[in-house]
Design an enzyme around this catalytic site. Structure first.
Site, short mmCIF file in Angstrom:
data_model
loop_
_atom_site.label_atom_id
_atom_site.label_comp_id
_atom_site.label_asym_id
_atom_site.label_seq_id
_atom_site.Cartn_x
_atom_site.Cartn_y
_atom_site.Cartn_z
N SER A 99 32.77 83.21 80.26
CA SER A 99 33.50 83.00 79.00
C SER A 99 34.93 82.62 79.33
CB SER A 99 33.47 84.27 78.15
OG SER A 99 32.16 84.52 77.70
N LYS A 174 31.64 80.46 71.65
CA LYS A 174 31.75 81.80 72.22
C LYS A 174 33.05 82.48 71.77
CE LYS A 174 31.07 85.53 74.51
NZ LYS A 174 30.84 85.69 75.95
N LYS A 242 40.92 89.38 77.24
CA LYS A 242 41.00 87.99 77.71
C LYS A 242 40.42 87.03 76.67
CE LYS A 242 37.68 86.50 80.00
NZ LYS A 242 36.41 85.80 79.77
#
Length: 297
Positions: A99, A174, A242
């Site tokens: 990701s 995502k 993140k």
């Protein structure tokens, strides 16, 4: 295309290890590389092969899958010295399932194209349980023909596999996924503290909520963590921090407002600053408890 593929799998962490094992079970020849030897040994025990470098892992691979924590690792593993693009054969299909930012996926795709190597960005949702059970949702960016070739591999890893657009599109979807998940976990955590403060039977309350419109995969997957205060990482707060950085930056770039998401991003950052970064993201509950004046061990 033969049913069995020669696959190099780079990154055998919480997600990568069970994913690589599921590819072995599906009949593929999987050679793994990881910075820690124990994960390589586990893959070998599961029927795969081990390699002592990226070069050795990808030497004979038809497909290379990478599953590493963040953009710097993707750039190092794929673009860096000794990395995938330096050693993979032209025509190899490189699938990054990490990701990361859409921009990094686009950069990887451009660099690979110059070497005659094809790429897909295919981040996943479902956490460790989804990886173990092979029920991940996989959102894929890249060429349609490359997606079609990779579809049997994805089907060994997940149950919802969708091509969402060109290079970088998988990462954009995502990012939206991580936005929804973080907000959902936060509001479930707030409901838990509310219910407990009100003296309600918490497990019973969460069970009935899960059966109605308030039900969600997040509630089903995370309610036991919250009831038992067990936060062993299926997906660490550090990583969700993140990801919230990715979605807030990506949303700014396309001028999409995130009033609730931005607030939750700050709460995720607060959890990390309070030392909870290595815990599962369901430990956002601990932040709500702090706000409620509870002592958090």
């Amino acid at each position: 295309m033969s049913a069995s593929r020669k696959i190099a799998f780079i990154g055998l962490g919480i997600m990568g290890s069970p994913m690589a094992a599921n590819l072995v079970r599906a009949g593929h020849v999987v050679t793994g590389f990881n910075l820690g030897q124990a994960a390589i040994d586990k893959l070998v025990a599961d029927g795969g092969k081990g390699a002592d470098s990226i070069a050795a892992a990808v030497a004979d691979a038809e497909v290379v899958i990478t599953m590493v924590p963040a953009d710097p690792q993707v750039e190092q593993v794929i673009l860096g010295e000794g990395g995938v693009l330096e050693h993979a054969k032209p025509g190899t299909l490189v699938i990054d399932m990490s990701s990361i930012t859409p921009q990094t996926s686009i950069k990887v795709a451009a660099a690979a194209q110059e070497k005659g190597i094809r790429t897909l960005d295919a981040p996943v949702s479902g956490g460790e349980a989804g990886a173990v059970e092979a029920v991940l949702s996989i959102m894929v960016g890249g060429g349609e023909d490359d997606f079609a070739e990779a579809k049997p591999l994805f089907d060994a890893l997940g149950t919802t596999v969708i091509h969402v657009g060109p290079a970088g599109a998988g990462q954009t979807v995502k990012a939206a996924n991580q936005l929804i998940v973080a907000v959902n976990i936060q509001v479930v955590a707030e409901a838990v503290v509310f219910l407990e403060n009100a003296g309600v039977d918490l497990p019973a309350a969460l069970d009935v909520l899960a059966g109605g419109l308030a039900g969600s995969t997040v509630l089903n997957r995370k309610k036991a963590n919250m009831v038992d205060r067990q936060f062993a990482p299926g997906f660490r707060i550090d990583l969700h921090h993140k990801d919230m950085g990715i979605v807030t930056a990506a949303a700014r770039a396309v001028e999409a407002p995130l009033p609730v998401g931005s607030l939750v991003a700050q709460l995720v950052a607060s959890a990390r600053a309070n030392g909870d970064g290595s815990l599962d993201h369901s430990a956002l509950l601990r932040g709500v408890e702090r706000l409620a004046g509870r002592k958090v061990n």
